[in-house]
Design a protein around this motif. Structure first.
Motif, short mmCIF file in Angstrom:
data_model
loop_
_atom_site.label_atom_id
_atom_site.label_comp_id
_atom_site.label_asym_id
_atom_site.label_seq_id
_atom_site.Cartn_x
_atom_site.Cartn_y
_atom_site.Cartn_z
N GLY A 1 35.49 30.13 61.23
CA GLY A 1 34.06 29.94 61.01
C GLY A 1 33.48 30.78 59.89
N ARG A 2 34.33 31.52 59.17
CA ARG A 2 33.84 32.41 58.10
C ARG A 2 34.06 31.83 56.71
NH1 ARG A 2 36.20 38.20 59.22
NH2 ARG A 2 37.91 37.09 58.26
N GLY A 3 34.37 30.57 56.61
CA GLY A 3 34.55 29.94 55.32
C GLY A 3 35.96 29.43 55.12
N MET A 4 36.07 28.43 54.28
CA MET A 4 37.36 27.82 53.98
C MET A 4 38.24 28.80 53.20
SD MET A 4 38.26 24.52 51.56
CE MET A 4 36.90 23.57 52.14
N PRO A 5 39.50 28.95 53.60
CA PRO A 5 40.42 29.73 52.77
C PRO A 5 40.65 29.00 51.44
CG PRO A 5 41.29 29.47 54.99
CD PRO A 5 40.11 28.55 54.86
N ILE A 6 40.45 29.73 50.34
CA ILE A 6 40.62 29.15 49.01
C ILE A 6 41.50 30.09 48.18
CG2 ILE A 6 39.46 28.37 46.90
CD1 ILE A 6 36.94 27.91 48.62
N ALA A 7 42.62 29.55 47.73
CA ALA A 7 43.56 30.34 46.92
C ALA A 7 42.83 30.87 45.69
CB ALA A 7 44.76 29.50 46.52
N GLY A 8 43.02 32.16 45.41
CA GLY A 8 42.43 32.78 44.24
C GLY A 8 41.01 33.27 44.44
N LEU A 9 40.42 32.96 45.58
CA LEU A 9 39.07 33.44 45.86
C LEU A 9 39.07 34.41 47.04
CD1 LEU A 9 36.91 30.23 45.39
CD2 LEU A 9 37.38 32.06 43.77
N ASN A 10 39.49 33.90 48.22
CA ASN A 10 39.51 34.76 49.39
C ASN A 10 40.92 34.87 50.02
OD1 ASN A 10 39.68 32.22 50.57
ND2 ASN A 10 37.63 32.29 51.44
N LYS A 11 41.90 34.36 49.33
CA LYS A 11 43.31 34.55 49.68
C LYS A 11 44.11 34.51 48.38
CE LYS A 11 45.60 30.81 51.01
NZ LYS A 11 46.16 29.81 51.88
N ASP A 12 45.31 35.02 48.39
CA ASP A 12 46.09 35.13 47.15
C ASP A 12 46.25 33.79 46.45
OD1 ASP A 12 46.36 37.85 47.24
OD2 ASP A 12 48.29 37.81 48.25
N GLY A 13 46.12 33.84 45.12
CA GLY A 13 46.15 32.65 44.29
C GLY A 13 47.33 32.58 43.34
N THR A 14 47.08 32.01 42.16
CA THR A 14 48.17 31.58 41.27
C THR A 14 48.26 32.32 39.94
OG1 THR A 14 46.76 29.82 40.39
CG2 THR A 14 48.15 29.27 42.29
N PHE A 15 47.55 33.44 39.77
CA PHE A 15 47.79 34.27 38.58
C PHE A 15 49.02 35.12 38.88
CE2 PHE A 15 43.13 34.36 36.89
CZ PHE A 15 43.36 33.18 36.20
N ALA A 16 50.13 34.42 39.09
CA ALA A 16 51.40 35.01 39.48
C ALA A 16 52.50 33.99 39.18
CB ALA A 16 51.39 35.34 40.97
N PRO A 17 53.74 34.42 39.04
CA PRO A 17 54.82 33.47 38.77
C PRO A 17 55.19 32.57 39.95
CG PRO A 17 55.42 35.69 38.07
CD PRO A 17 54.17 35.81 38.87
N TRP A 18 54.90 33.03 41.19
CA TRP A 18 55.28 32.27 42.38
C TRP A 18 54.09 32.13 43.31
CZ3 TRP A 18 60.03 30.18 42.37
CH2 TRP A 18 60.99 30.75 41.55
N PHE A 19 54.04 31.01 44.03
CA PHE A 19 52.97 30.74 44.99
C PHE A 19 53.58 30.02 46.18
CE2 PHE A 19 49.49 27.90 46.49
CZ PHE A 19 48.56 28.87 46.81
#
Length: 172
Positions: free
Chosen positions: A121-139
């Protein structure tokens, strides 16, 4: 982020760009993520674009969460899948969908996944915003990968917004 420049192996740490607790983008390192769940997909990121949301955080117009790997507009190649994944296989080219709707909240149950409030209920998990994203070699993540055909959706949704303020050149 183009990862062809510095290849990493499964036993190394990978370079990542995080939003630091000090409120700036910083180069850091993290363990290369591994498949944790049967529905996970591991992707070798080929490129990540810089989104307007990234720019808004960097310029202070929006808050950023410290320690989170930024980036969410990415393309890559599947390198590994969990045992429950049947729609993708290693070698498939994919586009990352950073939005991870829960499928259980009142909005998701009505087919309005874009309004998802997340599993807690605290918002949609979104990669790169509130959980780890893709400014990385692996995801690695479950359910956030689409085939390369999905890339046209991003182009179609962002182009009108990005070009709305453009004017034809004025010549003397």
């Amino acid at each position: 982020m183009n990862t062809d420049v510095a290849e990493v192996t499964q036993t190394q740490k990978m370079p990542v760009l995080i939003w630091s607790q000090a409120g700036r983008l910083e180069l850091s390192s993290r363990e290369i993520p591994q498949i944790q769940h049967p529905s996970d997909v591991k992707i070798k990121i080929h490129m990540t674009g810089i989104c307007g949301t990234d720019l808004a955080v960097i310029t202070g117009k929006e808050p950023g969460i410290g320690g989170v790997i930024r980036g969410h507009e990415a393309v890559g190649i599947v390198t590994e899948t969990g045992p429950e994944v049947s729609r993708l296989k290693p070698g498939d080219r994919v586009v990352i969908d950073p939005n991870e709707s829960c499928g259980k909240c009142r909005f998701c149950l009505r087919g309005k996944r874009n309004l998802c409030v997340g599993p807690d209920g605290r918002g949609m998990p979104i990669a790169g915003l509130n959980k780890d994203g893709t400014f990385a070699p692996w995801f690695v993540d479950a359910g956030v990968v689409r085939t390369q055909a999905a890339g046209i959706c991003e182009l179609g949704s962002c182009s009108p917004y990005g070009t709305a303020g453009l004017r034809p050149p004025q010549f003397p």
